[in-house]
Write an enzyme that holds these catalytic residues in place. Structure first.
Site, PDB file in Angstrom:
ATOM      1  N   HIS A  73      25.599  21.669  -3.644  1.00 51.37           N
ATOM      2  CA  HIS A  73      25.431  23.135  -3.572  1.00 51.37           C
ATOM      3  C   HIS A  73      26.180  23.789  -2.172  1.00 51.37           C
ATOM      4  O   HIS A  73      26.903  24.906  -2.284  1.00 51.37           O
ATOM      5  CB  HIS A  73      24.193  23.485  -3.740  1.00 51.37           C
ATOM      6  CG  HIS A  73      23.760  23.719  -5.234  1.00 51.37           C
ATOM      7  ND1 HIS A  73      23.632  24.759  -6.111  1.00 51.37           N
ATOM      8  CD2 HIS A  73      23.534  22.453  -6.111  1.00 51.37           C
ATOM      9  CE1 HIS A  73      23.493  24.331  -7.480  1.00 51.37           C
ATOM     10  NE2 HIS A  73      23.464  22.869  -7.422  1.00 51.37           N
ATOM     11  N   ASP A  74      25.981  22.988  -0.977  1.00 46.34           N
ATOM     12  CA  ASP A  74      26.388  23.650   0.158  1.00 46.34           C
ATOM     13  C   ASP A  74      27.889  23.218   0.140  1.00 46.34           C
ATOM     14  O   ASP A  74      28.702  24.460   0.665  1.00 46.34           O
ATOM     15  CB  ASP A  74      25.731  23.087   1.273  1.00 46.34           C
ATOM     16  CG  ASP A  74      25.869  23.797   2.731  1.00 46.34           C
ATOM     17  OD1 ASP A  74      26.107  25.004   2.532  1.00 46.34           O
ATOM     18  OD2 ASP A  74      26.074  22.962   3.641  1.00 46.34           O
ATOM     19  N   PRO A 168      29.985  25.025 -11.210  1.00 50.03           N
ATOM     20  CA  PRO A 168      30.144  25.311 -12.615  1.00 50.03           C
ATOM     21  C   PRO A 168      28.644  25.516 -13.140  1.00 50.03           C
ATOM     22  O   PRO A 168      27.693  25.049 -12.649  1.00 50.03           O
ATOM     23  CB  PRO A 168      30.615  23.974 -13.116  1.00 50.03           C
ATOM     24  CG  PRO A 168      31.092  23.287 -11.673  1.00 50.03           C
ATOM     25  CD  PRO A 168      30.478  23.934 -10.721  1.00 50.03           C
ATOM     26  N   HIS A 198      23.102  12.830 -11.508  1.00 48.37           N
ATOM     27  CA  HIS A 198      21.993  13.169 -12.679  1.00 48.37           C
ATOM     28  C   HIS A 198      21.338  12.066 -13.066  1.00 48.37           C
ATOM     29  O   HIS A 198      20.556  12.045 -14.063  1.00 48.37           O
ATOM     30  CB  HIS A 198      22.818  13.993 -13.602  1.00 48.37           C
ATOM     31  CG  HIS A 198      23.043  15.259 -13.267  1.00 48.37           C
ATOM     32  ND1 HIS A 198      23.854  16.346 -13.919  1.00 48.37           N
ATOM     33  CD2 HIS A 198      23.093  16.137 -12.021  1.00 48.37           C
ATOM     34  CE1 HIS A 198      24.048  17.460 -13.467  1.00 48.37           C
ATOM     35  NE2 HIS A 198      23.655  17.304 -12.009  1.00 48.37           N
ATOM     36  N   SER A 199      21.542  10.805 -12.510  1.00 49.85           N
ATOM     37  CA  SER A 199      20.767   9.575 -13.085  1.00 49.85           C
ATOM     38  C   SER A 199      19.314  10.027 -12.273  1.00 49.85           C
ATOM     39  O   SER A 199      18.244   9.167 -12.535  1.00 49.85           O
ATOM     40  CB  SER A 199      21.381   8.352 -12.212  1.00 49.85           C
ATOM     41  OG  SER A 199      20.539   7.498 -12.112  1.00 49.85           O
ATOM     42  N   ASP A 248      16.980  10.573 -17.078  1.00 54.60           N
ATOM     43  CA  ASP A 248      17.136   9.057 -17.091  1.00 54.60           C
ATOM     44  C   ASP A 248      15.664   8.741 -16.929  1.00 54.60           C
ATOM     45  O   ASP A 248      15.139   8.616 -16.139  1.00 54.60           O
ATOM     46  CB  ASP A 248      18.154   8.380 -15.754  1.00 54.60           C
ATOM     47  CG  ASP A 248      17.931   7.261 -15.813  1.00 54.60           C
ATOM     48  OD1 ASP A 248      17.114   6.441 -16.866  1.00 54.60           O
ATOM     49  OD2 ASP A 248      18.534   6.474 -15.360  1.00 54.60           O
ATOM     50  N   THR A 251      15.339   4.916 -15.369  1.00 56.45           N
ATOM     51  CA  THR A 251      15.048   4.597 -14.086  1.00 56.45           C
ATOM     52  C   THR A 251      15.148   6.048 -13.374  1.00 56.45           C
ATOM     53  O   THR A 251      16.405   6.279 -12.786  1.00 56.45           O
ATOM     54  CB  THR A 251      16.129   3.789 -13.370  1.00 56.45           C
ATOM     55  OG1 THR A 251      17.461   4.092 -13.959  1.00 56.45           O
ATOM     56  CG2 THR A 251      15.842   2.341 -14.044  1.00 56.45           C
TER      57      THR A 251
HETATM   58  C1  HEM Z   1      29.556  20.287 -13.104  1.00 57.25           C
HETATM   59  C2  HEM Z   1      28.810  19.986 -12.222  1.00 57.25           C
HETATM   60  C3  HEM Z   1      27.277  20.201 -12.063  1.00 57.25           C
HETATM   61  C4  HEM Z   1      26.510  21.025 -12.873  1.00 57.25           C
HETATM   62  C5  HEM Z   1      26.976  21.898 -13.954  1.00 57.25           C
HETATM   63  C6  HEM Z   1      25.048  20.804 -12.584  1.00 57.25           C
HETATM   64  C7  HEM Z   1      23.865  21.394 -13.080  1.00 57.25           C
HETATM   65  C8  HEM Z   1      22.850  21.016 -12.731  1.00 57.25           C
HETATM   66  C9  HEM Z   1      21.579  21.586 -13.484  1.00 57.25           C
HETATM   67  C10 HEM Z   1      21.526  22.714 -14.397  1.00 57.25           C
HETATM   68  C11 HEM Z   1      20.434  20.806 -12.886  1.00 57.25           C
HETATM   69  C12 HEM Z   1      19.101  21.261 -13.323  1.00 57.25           C
HETATM   70  C13 HEM Z   1      18.210  22.249 -12.697  1.00 57.25           C
HETATM   71  C14 HEM Z   1      17.019  22.635 -12.933  1.00 57.25           C
HETATM   72  O1  HEM Z   1      17.113  23.006 -14.344  1.00 57.25           O
HETATM   73  O2  HEM Z   1      16.063  22.351 -12.355  1.00 57.25           O
HETATM   74  C15 HEM Z   1      20.816  19.937 -11.985  1.00 57.25           C
HETATM   75  C16 HEM Z   1      20.210  19.176 -11.259  1.00 57.25           C
HETATM   76  C17 HEM Z   1      20.375  18.220 -10.355  1.00 57.25           C
HETATM   77  N1  HEM Z   1      21.901  18.106  -9.920  1.00 57.25           N
HETATM   78 FE1  HEM Z   1      23.477  18.860 -10.661  1.00 57.25          FE
HETATM   79  N2  HEM Z   1      24.960  19.579 -11.657  1.00 57.25           N
HETATM   80  C18 HEM Z   1      26.422  19.358 -11.379  1.00 57.25           C
HETATM   81  C19 HEM Z   1      26.977  18.357 -10.523  1.00 57.25           C
HETATM   82  C20 HEM Z   1      26.069  17.641  -9.455  1.00 57.25           C
HETATM   83  C21 HEM Z   1      26.379  17.160  -8.339  1.00 57.25           C
HETATM   84  C22 HEM Z   1      28.329  17.032  -8.047  1.00 57.25           C
HETATM   85  C23 HEM Z   1      25.408  16.596  -7.591  1.00 57.25           C
HETATM   86  C24 HEM Z   1      25.516  15.573  -6.587  1.00 57.25           C
HETATM   87  C25 HEM Z   1      26.223  14.934  -6.145  1.00 57.25           C
HETATM   88  C26 HEM Z   1      24.192  17.228  -8.384  1.00 57.25           C
HETATM   89  C27 HEM Z   1      23.001  16.796  -8.283  1.00 57.25           C
HETATM   90  C28 HEM Z   1      21.979  17.016  -9.058  1.00 57.25           C
HETATM   91  C29 HEM Z   1      20.476  16.777  -8.799  1.00 57.25           C
HETATM   92  C30 HEM Z   1      19.892  15.500  -7.648  1.00 57.25           C
HETATM   93  C31 HEM Z   1      19.591  17.273  -9.708  1.00 57.25           C
HETATM   94  C32 HEM Z   1      18.153  17.091  -9.847  1.00 57.25           C
HETATM   95  C33 HEM Z   1      17.370  18.091  -8.864  1.00 57.25           C
HETATM   96  C34 HEM Z   1      15.642  18.069  -9.043  1.00 57.25           C
HETATM   97  O3  HEM Z   1      15.361  17.156  -9.780  1.00 57.25           O
HETATM   98  O4  HEM Z   1      15.460  18.579  -8.155  1.00 57.25           O
HETATM   99  N3  HEM Z   1      24.609  17.737  -9.589  1.00 57.25           N
HETATM  100  N4  HEM Z   1      22.150  20.013 -12.018  1.00 57.25           N
END
Ligand code: HEM
Ligand SMILES: *[C@@H]1O[C@H](CO)[C@@H](O)[C@H](O)[C@H]1NC(C)=O
Ligand SMILES: *[C@@H]1O[C@H](CO)[C@@H](O)[C@H](O)[C@H]1NC(C)=O
Length: 328
Positions: A73-74, A168, A198-199, A248, A251
């Site tokens: 995000h940053d 996005p 998202h693993s 996931d 794991t």
């Molecule tokens: C098209 C790209 C992406 C979209 C649309 C997206 C969207 C989202 C959404 C909607 C969530 C869940 C938020 C919630 O409901 O609490 C999420 C969680 C997360 N995303 Fe993404 N994401 C994207 C790419 C990435 C990338 C590139 C990373 C890191 C390299 C990332 C890392 C994470 C992590 C670690 C979580 C879990 C956060 C938690 O459990 O606190 N995401 N993402």
């Protein structure tokens, strides 16, 4: 003036000699980041971040997950810690963006910053904390160790409008997602690997119910949609409530290729996850990552490094914040 120009044209050999120097100057913005940037000013900086990340992980395991999401995000716009600014003094916090929904553990960034301030006041930037904590978070989650550069400086403003527009959404098309990452120099293979983040972690039901109600998305594995409906029982979940599902289930705290295996069995959580297998550009990479965790880790490292070096502030731009939440 005219004469000088003529002289320069004539002395072309000198221009040829100058050219590599000019080319280097133009790249200065990137090459200001370097390995172990704090080796003289704060030799223990990277060690301190590592120790703090480990201590936090032992108390609150999901901090490691947050550090990985923070980097995304940053850095999508600029690795400048603008994400961490609070709403104050005319700044609108990026944390208030719809895209930041569900982000957590920000208060523990201050724990890391305080440890650094004790050793080396006003020296290590919050932007480098975002980068280094993500790197150490990845290690805590069983992912690869990434040799990340440092030397980023902190923004004096937030970019909430850019965030809303550029990061996005959970249901955007794969072609939009690929073009956003492409525009910051990350190819399709790297994008597939980054989504492997998202693993780990969770998704709130508000981001899932469109796939469950009124009709279940037919691309979902029926067993998995049963689990999801059990987790998200209302078509209109209260966004304030912490109701969520795990991406996931096998794991959930390991950054591994189970994510891709799940995608191939139609257990992708977000629409954007599942689209990685329906898009012919990304499917081959998903298959390769599902069958080879080492390959996934190599690609994840490569792409996270690119992301971590996107458009940083360097040299005399920005500042080194004393408190990551506020401009000095
Ligand atoms: C098209 C790209 C992406 C979209 C649309 C997206 C969207 C989202 C959404 C909607 C969530 C869940 C938020 C919630 O409901 O609490 C999420 C969680 C997360 N995303 Fe993404 N994401 C994207 C790419 C990435 C990338 C590139 C990373 C890191 C390299 C990332 C890392 C994470 C992590 C670690 C979580 C879990 C956060 C938690 O459990 O606190 N995401 N993402
Ligand atoms: C994506 O989801 C949001 C809610 O999170 C919704 O407002 C929007 O209409 C959806 N977009 C598409 C293309 O389905
Ligand atoms: C659903 O789960 C059952 C029992 O674990 C299993 O036998 C079946 O193959 C699964 N179905 C799908 C579509 O994965």
């Amino acid at each position: 003036m005219r004469k000088m120009a003529d002289d320069q044209t004539r002395s072309s050999p000198r221009f040829i000699l100058l050219f590599p120097v000019l080319a280097l100057l133009f790249q200065a913005g990137c090459s200001d980041l370097q390995l172990n940037y704090y080796s003289k000013s704060c030799p223990k900086a990277e060690e301190i971040v590592k120790e703090e990340v480990m201590k936090l992980y032992e108390k609150h395991g999901n901090t490691a997950v947050s550090w990985v999401r923070n980097l995304f995000h940053d850095c999508m716009e600029s690795c400048d810690a603008s994400l961490l600014l609070e709403t104050a003094n005319g700044i609108v916090s990026e944390k208030t963006s719809q895209r930041s929904f569900g982000m957590r553990n920000f208060k523990y960034v201050n724990t890391i910053k305080q440890a650094l301030e004790t050793q080396c006041p006003m020296t290590v930037s919050c932007a480098d904390i975002v980068a280094l904590s993500a790197r150490e978070g990845v290690v805590m989650l069983g992912g690869p160790h990434i040799a990340m550069k440092t030397g980023r400086r902190d923004a004096r403003e937030s970019h909430v409008a850019v965030i809303n527009d550029f990061i996005p959404n959970h249901n955007d098309s794969m072609s939009l997602v690929l073009s956003r990452f492409q525009s910051i120099g990350i190819d399709a293979e790297g994008t597939v690997a980054l989504l492997g983040a998202h693993s780990v972690g969770r998704v709130h039901c508000v981001n899932l119910v469109d796939r469950l109600y009124p009709n279940v998305d037919p691309t979902l594995n029926p067993n998995y949609s049963e689990y999801l409906k059990g987790r998200c029982q209302s078509p209109q979940p209260d966004p304030e409530a912490v109701i969520y599902a795990r991406n996931d289930r096998e794991t959930p705290m390991i950054l591994d290729n189970m994510y891709y295996k799940n995608l191939l069995s139609h257990k992708g959580l977000l629409l954007v996850d599942q689209q990685l297998v329906s898009d012919p550009v990304t499917l081959p990479f998903v298959e390769k990552m599902a069958s080879d965790n080492g390959y996934f880790h190599d690609q994840f490292s490569r792409a996270l490094l690119l992301l971590s070096e996107n458009n940083p502030l360097a040299g005399d731009q920005g500042e080194i914040r004393k408190d990551c939440r506020f401009v000095n």
